[in-house]
Design a protein around this motif. Structure first.
Motif, PDB file in Angstrom:
ATOM      1  N   GLU A 124       0.834  -1.202   0.000  1.00  0.00           N
ATOM      2  CA  GLU A 124       0.000   0.000   0.000  1.00  0.00           C
ATOM      3  C   GLU A 124       0.870   1.253   0.000  1.00  0.00           C
ATOM      4  O   GLU A 124       0.574   2.228  -0.695  1.00  0.00           O
ATOM      5  CB  GLU A 124      -0.914  -0.006   1.232  1.00  0.00           C
ATOM      6  N   GLN A 125       1.968   1.224   0.768  1.00  0.00           N
ATOM      7  CA  GLN A 125       2.889   2.374   0.775  1.00  0.00           C
ATOM      8  C   GLN A 125       3.498   2.573  -0.607  1.00  0.00           C
ATOM      9  O   GLN A 125       3.703   3.718  -1.047  1.00  0.00           O
ATOM     10  CB  GLN A 125       3.971   2.151   1.828  1.00  0.00           C
ATOM     11  N   LEU A 126       3.797   1.464  -1.300  1.00  0.00           N
ATOM     12  CA  LEU A 126       4.325   1.568  -2.652  1.00  0.00           C
ATOM     13  C   LEU A 126       3.314   2.249  -3.567  1.00  0.00           C
ATOM     14  O   LEU A 126       3.677   3.095  -4.393  1.00  0.00           O
ATOM     15  CB  LEU A 126       4.675   0.176  -3.184  1.00  0.00           C
ATOM     16  N   ARG A 127       2.036   1.895  -3.402  1.00  0.00           N
ATOM     17  CA  ARG A 127       1.009   2.540  -4.208  1.00  0.00           C
ATOM     18  C   ARG A 127       0.902   4.024  -3.890  1.00  0.00           C
ATOM     19  O   ARG A 127       0.685   4.853  -4.770  1.00  0.00           O
ATOM     20  CB  ARG A 127      -0.335   1.835  -3.988  1.00  0.00           C
ATOM     21  N   VAL A 128       1.047   4.373  -2.586  1.00  0.00           N
ATOM     22  CA  VAL A 128       1.002   5.784  -2.203  1.00  0.00           C
ATOM     23  C   VAL A 128       2.146   6.549  -2.854  1.00  0.00           C
ATOM     24  O   VAL A 128       1.977   7.652  -3.376  1.00  0.00           O
ATOM     25  CB  VAL A 128       1.046   5.923  -0.676  1.00  0.00           C
ATOM     26  N   GLY A 347      -4.310   7.664 -12.384  1.00  0.00           N
ATOM     27  CA  GLY A 347      -3.470   6.671 -13.010  1.00  0.00           C
ATOM     28  C   GLY A 347      -3.972   5.261 -12.841  1.00  0.00           C
ATOM     29  O   GLY A 347      -3.227   4.321 -13.001  1.00  0.00           O
ATOM     30  N   ALA A 348      -5.265   5.088 -12.479  1.00  0.00           N
ATOM     31  CA  ALA A 348      -5.808   3.748 -12.313  1.00  0.00           C
ATOM     32  C   ALA A 348      -5.908   3.057 -13.664  1.00  0.00           C
ATOM     33  O   ALA A 348      -5.880   3.689 -14.721  1.00  0.00           O
ATOM     34  CB  ALA A 348      -7.178   3.825 -11.649  1.00  0.00           C
ATOM     35  N   ALA A 429      -3.523  -2.273 -10.664  1.00  0.00           N
ATOM     36  CA  ALA A 429      -3.715  -1.101  -9.813  1.00  0.00           C
ATOM     37  C   ALA A 429      -3.242   0.164 -10.515  1.00  0.00           C
ATOM     38  O   ALA A 429      -3.919   1.183 -10.527  1.00  0.00           O
ATOM     39  CB  ALA A 429      -2.975  -1.285  -8.483  1.00  0.00           C
ATOM     40  N   SER A 430      -2.072   0.105 -11.120  1.00  0.00           N
ATOM     41  CA  SER A 430      -1.467   1.255 -11.774  1.00  0.00           C
ATOM     42  C   SER A 430      -0.352   0.750 -12.683  1.00  0.00           C
ATOM     43  O   SER A 430       0.315  -0.243 -12.360  1.00  0.00           O
ATOM     44  CB  SER A 430      -0.896   2.225 -10.733  1.00  0.00           C
ATOM     45  N   CYS A 431      -0.162   1.410 -13.815  1.00  0.00           N
ATOM     46  CA  CYS A 431       0.877   0.963 -14.749  1.00  0.00           C
ATOM     47  C   CYS A 431       2.252   0.898 -14.084  1.00  0.00           C
ATOM     48  O   CYS A 431       3.070   0.040 -14.413  1.00  0.00           O
ATOM     49  CB  CYS A 431       0.932   1.898 -15.964  1.00  0.00           C
ATOM     50  N   ARG A 432       2.520   1.798 -13.152  1.00  0.00           N
ATOM     51  CA  ARG A 432       3.865   1.851 -12.542  1.00  0.00           C
ATOM     52  C   ARG A 432       4.170   0.643 -11.666  1.00  0.00           C
ATOM     53  O   ARG A 432       5.333   0.387 -11.367  1.00  0.00           O
ATOM     54  CB  ARG A 432       4.028   3.136 -11.738  1.00  0.00           C
ATOM     55  N   ILE A 433       3.133  -0.084 -11.241  1.00  0.00           N
ATOM     56  CA  ILE A 433       3.384  -1.254 -10.394  1.00  0.00           C
ATOM     57  C   ILE A 433       2.720  -2.504 -10.955  1.00  0.00           C
ATOM     58  O   ILE A 433       2.685  -3.535 -10.293  1.00  0.00           O
ATOM     59  CB  ILE A 433       2.908  -1.021  -8.941  1.00  0.00           C
ATOM     60  N   CYS A 434       2.215  -2.427 -12.188  1.00  0.00           N
ATOM     61  CA  CYS A 434       1.568  -3.589 -12.801  1.00  0.00           C
ATOM     62  C   CYS A 434       2.598  -4.407 -13.581  1.00  0.00           C
ATOM     63  O   CYS A 434       3.299  -3.876 -14.433  1.00  0.00           O
ATOM     64  CB  CYS A 434       0.434  -3.137 -13.729  1.00  0.00           C
ATOM     65  N   PRO A 435       2.683  -5.712 -13.326  1.00  0.00           N
ATOM     66  CA  PRO A 435       3.713  -6.524 -13.984  1.00  0.00           C
ATOM     67  C   PRO A 435       3.295  -7.096 -15.335  1.00  0.00           C
ATOM     68  O   PRO A 435       4.096  -7.789 -15.969  1.00  0.00           O
ATOM     69  CB  PRO A 435       3.929  -7.657 -12.973  1.00  0.00           C
ATOM     70  N   ARG A 436       2.080  -6.838 -15.788  1.00  0.00           N
ATOM     71  CA  ARG A 436       1.626  -7.462 -17.034  1.00  0.00           C
ATOM     72  C   ARG A 436       2.496  -7.006 -18.218  1.00  0.00           C
ATOM     73  O   ARG A 436       2.725  -5.815 -18.402  1.00  0.00           O
ATOM     74  CB  ARG A 436       0.167  -7.115 -17.303  1.00  0.00           C
ATOM     75  N   PHE A 444       2.870   3.452 -19.432  1.00  0.00           N
ATOM     76  CA  PHE A 444       4.306   3.541 -19.209  1.00  0.00           C
ATOM     77  C   PHE A 444       4.753   2.261 -18.517  1.00  0.00           C
ATOM     78  O   PHE A 444       3.942   1.536 -17.934  1.00  0.00           O
ATOM     79  CB  PHE A 444       4.682   4.776 -18.367  1.00  0.00           C
ATOM     80  N   PRO A 445       6.046   1.942 -18.565  1.00  0.00           N
ATOM     81  CA  PRO A 445       6.529   0.686 -17.981  1.00  0.00           C
ATOM     82  C   PRO A 445       6.509   0.733 -16.461  1.00  0.00           C
ATOM     83  O   PRO A 445       6.455   1.806 -15.863  1.00  0.00           O
ATOM     84  CB  PRO A 445       7.965   0.582 -18.507  1.00  0.00           C
ATOM     85  N   PRO A 446       6.553  -0.414 -15.811  1.00  0.00           N
ATOM     86  CA  PRO A 446       6.605  -0.439 -14.354  1.00  0.00           C
ATOM     87  C   PRO A 446       7.892   0.198 -13.836  1.00  0.00           C
ATOM     88  O   PRO A 446       8.922   0.191 -14.521  1.00  0.00           O
ATOM     89  CB  PRO A 446       6.559  -1.925 -14.009  1.00  0.00           C
ATOM     90  N   ALA A 447       7.796   0.749 -12.641  1.00  0.00           N
ATOM     91  CA  ALA A 447       8.977   1.372 -12.037  1.00  0.00           C
ATOM     92  C   ALA A 447      10.086   0.335 -11.877  1.00  0.00           C
ATOM     93  O   ALA A 447       9.843  -0.836 -11.598  1.00  0.00           O
ATOM     94  CB  ALA A 447       8.607   1.977 -10.692  1.00  0.00           C
ATOM     95  N   ALA A 448      11.327   0.784 -12.058  1.00  0.00           N
ATOM     96  CA  ALA A 448      12.538  -0.038 -11.860  1.00  0.00           C
ATOM     97  C   ALA A 448      12.670  -1.162 -12.882  1.00  0.00           C
ATOM     98  O   ALA A 448      13.464  -2.074 -12.701  1.00  0.00           O
ATOM     99  CB  ALA A 448      12.589  -0.610 -10.447  1.00  0.00           C
TER     100      ALA A 448
END
Length: 466
Positions: A124-128, A347-348, A429-436, A444-448
Motif C-alpha cells: 500500500e505504501q508503494l502505491r502511495v 493513473g488507475a 492497480a497502476s501501470c507503474r506497479i503492474c507486472p503485465r 508507461f513501464p513499471p517502475a525499476a
C-alpha cells in the motif's frame, strides 16, 4: 495453547435454513462448500458436526453468517489467507497444513499473519509513493486530506463508537418520516430549519447566532436528509467525535479539522442507514443498491459507500471495495475491505469499467476482472450527474464503483449475468506497479524495469521490459 478439545459444532438447522433462504439446492450448496451431497445432508440433519473445513468454506461463501466459534474461524481465515496469498512470490501452503500449524504452533501462525499484513501495508505504501510520483508531489509530509484518507483506510473505514451511537439514535427517530424526525430532533437542540433559494453553489448555511440551518431548496430529498443528519450528529456525538480526533495521531491542525468533517459525514450516513437494519436488508436484497436506496431514502452513492463500512467485528457485512472517479480519472473517494488496492490520486487501470461508466450516466455496467495475483472480482459501476442548479455552472459528473471477490458473487445481484470462472478482464492497480507484459493499454513501464526496444518490431506498446 489450551489442550481442551474444541466444541463440536452442530448447527444443521441453521445451515439448512441458510440454504433455503438463498434458494439453492443441496447439490449447489455442496458444490459451493466443496463437500458431497450426502455429507451436507448428514450435517443438516445434525448427524455430523460442522468441521473446520466446512466452517472456513461457510465463512468465505456466506460472510454475513456466523457459525460456531466466530473468533476461531476469523483467525483461521486470516492464517489461510496469509499462507495462500497468490501475490506472495513463494509456494502456497495446503489448507490442511495451515489448520494443523495453527493448532500446533499458534504463536508462529499469528506471527505469519502479522508479517503478511506488514507486507500488505508495504504494498500500500508503494502505491502511495506511486500516486505521489504521478501527482508531482515531492514533499515528504503528506497533505492534510491524504492524512485523513490514510487514517480512515487504517481504521478499516469503520468507527465503532460512532456507528453504535448512530444506531442507538436512529431507533429514537420516526422510521416512516425520517426527515421530519431529524428536524424535530434539531429543534430539540434549539435549531430551526429553513429553506434557501440559490444557484446550487451552497448546499446549506448555518447561522450560530440565531441557530438557523438554511438548506438549499433545490436539493433532492436524500441530500436534504443527509445535511440535516450531518448537522444533528455534530451535537449528538460531539464528545465521541472529539475523542476520536484526539486519539487519531494526525499531525496537522488542518488534518484534524478535515477528520472532524469526515467523522460527521460518517456519522450522518450511519444515522440514515443504521448498521444492523441496513446490513440485514442488504443481505436480503443481495446488495441491490436501488432497493437499498429506496428503502432507506438515501442516494445511490450513499448506499454504495455505506456498504463498504460494514466491518463491525463479529458482525461484518460482505467485504466490498468502493470508489468514486471523476471525469479526469481521478479517484476522489476510495476504500477497500478486499485484497484489491487501487491508485489513490489517479493513473488507475484504464481497463477498469468505472472509467467507461463516467461517460455513460445513469446506467449500470458490470465487469468480471482479474488482478495480476489471480484474484478475481465482480463489480458494478454507475455514472452519476449532480445538477448544478444554474446554466452558468457545469453539472458534476462522476462514477461510483462497488465490487467484491468472485467467491461472493452469489450474494451480489450484479454478478447474475456474469459466468463464474469464465473470461475476466485483466486489470491492475497502476501501470507503474503492474507486472503485465502483454497489455495494449499500458501508459508507461513499471517502475525499476529495464526497457527493451527492438527497432525491427512494431507493436501497440513501443517497448518491452523485464
Amino acid at each position: 495453547m489450551s489442550n481442551a478439545p474444541r466444541r463440536r459444532v452442530f448447527e444443521g438447522f441453521r445451515l439448512r435454513e441458510l440454504r433455503r433462504r438463498a434458494g439453492i439446492s443441496q447439490a449447489a450448496m455442496a458444490a459451493r462448500l466443496g463437500i458431497s451431497v450426502s455429507y451436507l445432508s448428514q450435517i443438516e440433519n445434525n448427524d455430523r458436526p460442522i468441521t473446520d473445513i466446512v466452517l472456513v468454506a461457510l465463512s468465505r461463501e456466506f460472510p454475513l453468517e456466523a457459525f460456531g466459534d466466530a473468533e476461531a474461524s476469523t483467525s483461521l481465515l486470516r492464517t489461510i489467507d496469509a499462507a495462500t496469498d497468490a501475490s506472495v512470490p513463494a509456494g502456497r501452503l495446503d489448507e490442511a497444513d495451515v489448520r494443523r500449524g495453527l493448532e500446533q504452533q499458534p504463536l508462529l501462525a499469528r506471527r505469519m499473519v502479522a508479517l503478511h499484513e506488514a507486507w500488505r501495508r508495504s504494498q500500500e505504501q508503494l502505491r502511495v509513493l506511486d500516486d505521489r510520483f504521478d501527482s508531482g508531489s515531492t514533499g515528504t509530509a503528506p497533505l492534510p486530506w491524504e492524512e485523513v484518507r490514510d487514517w480512515f483506510q487504517a481504521e478499516g473505514n469503520y468507527i465503532d463508537v460512532i456507528d453504535r451511537s448512530a444506531e442507538t439514535l436512529s431507533a429514537d427517530l420516526d422510521p416512516d418520516r425520517p426527515t421530519r424526525g431529524l428536524e424535530d430532533r434539531l429543534r430539540w437542540h434549539g435549531i430551526r430549519v429553513t429553506g434557501e433559494e440559490g444557484d446550487g453553489s451552497q448546499l446549506s448555511r448555518f447561522d450560530p447566532r440565531d441557530r438557523t440551518l438554511a438548506v438549499n431548496s433545490a436539493l433532492p430529498p436524500e441530500s436534504r436528509a443527509f445535511l440535516l443528519a450531518h448537522r444533528l450528529v455534530r451535537y449528538e456525538f460531539e464528545n465521541e467525535m472529539r475523542e476520536v480526533v484526539e486519539q487519531s495521531g494526525l499531525a496537522s491542525p488542518a488534518a484534524r479539522e478535515l477528520l472532524s468533517i469526515g467523522l460527521a459525514n460518517y456519522a450522518a450516513g450511519a444515522l440514515l442507514m443504521p448498521y444492523t437494519p441496513f446490513k440485514d436488508t442488504a443481505r436480503d436484497v443481495r446488495h441491490d443498491i436501488d432497493r437499498l436506496r429506496q428503502r432507506f431514502g438515501v442516494s445511490f452513492e450513499q448506499a454504495c459507500h455505506r456498504l463498504s463500512t460494514l466491518q463491525r467485528p463479529g458482525a461484518a457485512g460482505l467485504p466490498f471495495f468502493f470508489c468514486r472517479v471523476d471525469m479526469a480519472g481521478n479517484i476522489t473517494k476510495r476504500h477497500s475491505a478486499t485484497r484489491l488496492q487501487f491508485a489513490a490520486l489517479g493513473g488507475a487501470c484504464p481497463l477498469w469499467v468505472v472509467h467507461e461508466a463516467v461517460a455513460i450516466p445513469d446506467r449500470i455496467l458490470v465487469q468480471h476482472a482479474e488482478m495480476p495475483d489471480g484474484t478475481r472480482y465482480v463489480s458494478m459501476a454507475k455514472g452519476l450527474v449532480k445538477p448544478s442548479g444554474s446554466y452558468a455552472r457545469p453539472s458534476r459528473r462522476y462514477a461510483v464503483a462497488l465490487g467484491c471477490e468472485e467467491l461472493h458473487a452469489a450474494d451480489f445481484v450484479y454478478a447474475d449475468d456474469l459466468r463464474p470462472g469464465g473470461a475476466a478482464t485483466p486489470i491492475g492497480a497502476s501501470c507503474r506497479i503492474c507486472p503485465r507484459v502483454d497489455c495494449d493499454q499500458r501508459a508507461f513501464p513499471p517502475a525499476a524495469s529495464a526497457i527493451a526496444i527492438d527497432p525491427d518490431r512494431r507493436s501497440v506498446v513501443p517497448y518491452g521490459f523485464n
